[in-house]
Design a protein around this motif. Structure first.
Motif, mmCIF file in Angstrom:
data_model
loop_
_atom_site.group_PDB
_atom_site.id
_atom_site.type_symbol
_atom_site.label_atom_id
_atom_site.label_comp_id
_atom_site.label_asym_id
_atom_site.label_seq_id
_atom_site.Cartn_x
_atom_site.Cartn_y
_atom_site.Cartn_z
ATOM 1 N N GLY A 1 0.781 -1.224 0.000
ATOM 2 C CA GLY A 1 0.000 0.000 0.000
ATOM 3 C C GLY A 1 0.815 1.277 0.000
ATOM 4 O O GLY A 1 0.255 2.369 -0.140
ATOM 5 N N GLU A 2 2.149 1.163 0.138
ATOM 6 C CA GLU A 2 2.998 2.360 0.106
ATOM 7 C C GLU A 2 3.140 2.865 -1.327
ATOM 8 O O GLU A 2 3.200 2.070 -2.277
ATOM 9 N N GLU A 3 3.200 4.178 -1.497
ATOM 10 C CA GLU A 3 3.347 4.740 -2.833
ATOM 11 C C GLU A 3 4.685 4.325 -3.446
ATOM 12 O O GLU A 3 5.738 4.545 -2.859
ATOM 13 N N LEU B 1 0.511 4.858 -7.518
ATOM 14 C CA LEU B 1 0.697 3.434 -7.815
ATOM 15 C C LEU B 1 1.208 2.742 -6.570
ATOM 16 O O LEU B 1 2.182 3.169 -5.950
ATOM 17 N N VAL B 2 0.537 1.646 -6.194
ATOM 18 C CA VAL B 2 0.908 0.895 -4.991
ATOM 19 C C VAL B 2 0.955 -0.594 -5.324
ATOM 20 O O VAL B 2 0.351 -1.050 -6.302
ATOM 21 N N ALA B 3 1.660 -1.346 -4.496
ATOM 22 C CA ALA B 3 1.671 -2.809 -4.591
ATOM 23 C C ALA B 3 0.687 -3.372 -3.574
ATOM 24 O O ALA B 3 0.447 -2.770 -2.525
ATOM 25 N N ALA C 1 -8.959 8.228 -17.963
ATOM 26 C CA ALA C 1 -9.995 8.210 -16.938
ATOM 27 C C ALA C 1 -11.288 7.596 -17.518
ATOM 28 O O ALA C 1 -11.534 7.704 -18.728
ATOM 29 N N PRO C 2 -12.091 6.943 -16.669
ATOM 30 C CA PRO C 2 -11.910 6.797 -15.223
ATOM 31 C C PRO C 2 -10.945 5.654 -14.885
ATOM 32 O O PRO C 2 -10.809 4.703 -15.652
ATOM 33 N N VAL C 3 -10.303 5.781 -13.720
ATOM 34 C CA VAL C 3 -9.417 4.733 -13.206
ATOM 35 C C VAL C 3 -9.986 4.275 -11.870
ATOM 36 O O VAL C 3 -10.152 5.086 -10.941
ATOM 37 N N ALA C 4 -10.296 3.010 -11.762
ATOM 38 C CA ALA C 4 -10.886 2.481 -10.526
ATOM 39 C C ALA C 4 -9.791 2.187 -9.501
ATOM 40 O O ALA C 4 -8.714 1.690 -9.850
ATOM 41 N N ALA C 5 -10.056 2.498 -8.257
ATOM 42 C CA ALA C 5 -9.111 2.172 -7.187
ATOM 43 C C ALA C 5 -8.924 0.657 -7.133
ATOM 44 O O ALA C 5 -9.886 -0.109 -7.221
ATOM 45 N N PRO D 1 3.219 -6.462 -10.074
ATOM 46 C CA PRO D 1 2.060 -5.673 -10.504
ATOM 47 C C PRO D 1 1.804 -4.502 -9.567
ATOM 48 O O PRO D 1 1.967 -4.619 -8.346
ATOM 49 N N LEU D 2 1.409 -3.380 -10.152
ATOM 50 C CA LEU D 2 1.072 -2.189 -9.392
ATOM 51 C C LEU D 2 -0.380 -1.802 -9.673
ATOM 52 O O LEU D 2 -0.898 -1.997 -10.772
ATOM 53 N N PHE D 3 -1.015 -1.214 -8.652
ATOM 54 C CA PHE D 3 -2.443 -0.944 -8.706
ATOM 55 C C PHE D 3 -2.711 0.530 -8.388
ATOM 56 O O PHE D 3 -1.915 1.200 -7.722
ATOM 57 N N ALA D 4 -3.845 1.013 -8.864
ATOM 58 C CA ALA D 4 -4.240 2.386 -8.585
ATOM 59 C C ALA D 4 -4.556 2.519 -7.101
ATOM 60 O O ALA D 4 -5.376 1.774 -6.556
ATOM 61 N N GLY D 5 -3.916 3.489 -6.443
ATOM 62 C CA GLY D 5 -4.124 3.661 -5.017
ATOM 63 C C GLY D 5 -5.401 4.387 -4.658
ATOM 64 O O GLY D 5 -5.850 4.336 -3.507
#
Length: 384
Positions: free
Chosen positions: A287-289, A305-307, A335-339, A359-363
């Protein structure tokens, strides 16, 4: 692929002497004894060692791992229940009673899916695999088709399954070490509770007959979780297994070994080498940036971007050098980008090792830009 959103060199802390606080690392399996070998740190996504990882081979009873995975998926979907009772067909009993490894299902057996899975993954029961396939899918052929569908979904491009138990079929069933490692990781990540229940048991009792697990690591190697051995005259001796120590989990595959004692001994030495020859470094917490990605047409110009798990890396002990980190994504993102949506990949390069990809995810969510957002974004662009 967009220009890297992040590109920097991470200078590691000085490493202690190789083997400091640990026993000396044994050698990796020699090619003349273990022609196919793969050791993967699934917690970091790194390949620690590989030999012929994409070479296709006959998996023998390691095939049952895919049958277990299909069953786990069906249970998760509500299409199969561990308490469901299946009846062995007379022709199935005649064909498979006492054939190779078995749980000795009687001719009139009414057996639960739970017991079939226990027999499948603990005592490598060929009869259990057939009864499960016929009971859940209607036929062995239908079950094999399900196996291949799931294999394709997992990216197992070097694999094909023609039966549920790995019995000799003139080479129509085949896989690779790389594919088995993908399967093991998917089973662990997608079905952790089922993995703990059905994988790694030391023995299983059915109908007053107790049989032990042939896994070479369970009870001998600290943190061993098991998965599956395999042997036929056609395939030789193979093993797919995993060992977890703390937050680190290694998956190993060996195949094409001539002798069972060589497979078992090298499996133990191989995984111990994996833990002793490398040191772990944590780069980011879950969850860290990690970085930010540009967003086009959004209520915000960037998204964090978070793991979804701690990002750690294995570095060879005593090896000087730097690791290079970069983030790649198709962008700018629209956009849109889902969390929580997967939008990028963190690539970690360590000298002398294959690149690791995380993999990285939208925070956070980014909506479509409204009129005021467009004005603010345009002004921000003008300011540079």
């Amino acid at each position: 692929m967009a220009l890297a959103a992040l590109a920097f060199v991470h200078a590691p802390a000085p490493a202690g002497p190789a083997g400091e606080g640990r026993s000396a690392a044994p050698a990796i399996p020699p090619g003349d004894e273990v022609p196919i070998a793969l050791l993967v740190d699934v917690s970091s996504g790194q390949i620690l060692h590989q030999r012929n990882a994409r070479r296709r081979f006959v998996p023998a009873s390691m095939t049952k791992t895919m049958s277990a995975y299909v069953a786990f998926e069906l249970i998760e979907q509500g299409r199969l229940d561990p308490g469901q009772v299946m009846t062995i067909r007379p022709e199935t009993w005649r064909a498979w009673s006492g054939k190779g490894s078995t749980m000795w299902l009687p001719a009139d057996a009414r057996v639960t899916v739970n017991d079939l899975l226990m027999g499948l993954m603990t005592v490598s029961a060929n009869d259990a695999a057939i009864v499960l396939a016929e009971g859940a899918a209607g036929s062995v052929e239908n079950w094999a088709a399900l196996m291949n569908v799931h294999a394709r979904e997992l990216g197992m491009t070097d694999s094909h399954f023609a039966n549920p138990n790995g019995w000799m079929d003139e080479g129509r069933t085949f896989t690779s070490a790389r594919d088995l490692a993908l399967l093991a990781e998917a089973m662990i990540r997608r079905h952790p509770e089922k993995f703990r229940r059905y994988i790694g048991n030391e023995n299983f009792t059915y109908n007053d007959v107790t049989q032990g697990n042939h896994d070479p690591l369970i009870g001998r190697v600290r943190g061993a979780e098991g998965i599956k051995t395999g042997f036929t005259n056609e395939a030789g001796f193979g093993f797919l297994g995993t060992v977890r120590r703390g937050a680190q989990r290694l998956v190993l595959v060996t195949a094409g070994v001539d002798r069972g004692d060589a497979r078992d001994g090298w499996a133990r030495r191989y995984v111990e080498w994996g833990f002793s020859a490398f040191e772990r470094r944590r780069l980011f917490d879950a969850g860290e940036e990690v970085a930010q990605a540009r967003v086009q047409g959004g209520s915000a110009r960037r998204v964090t971007l978070v793991a979804d798990r701690p990002v750690e890396v294995s570095v060879p002990r005593g090896r000087a050098g730097e690791m290079t980190l970069s983030v790649r994504y198709d962008g700018p993102l629209r956009a849109p980008v889902a969390a929580g949506s997967r939008v990028a990949t963190l690539r970690i390069e360590v000298p002398g090792m294959d690149e690791a990809r995380i993999p990285l995810f939208a925070g956070e969510p980014v909506g479509i830009a409204g009129p005021l957002d467009r004005i603010v974004n345009a002004f921000a662009r003008w300011l540079g």
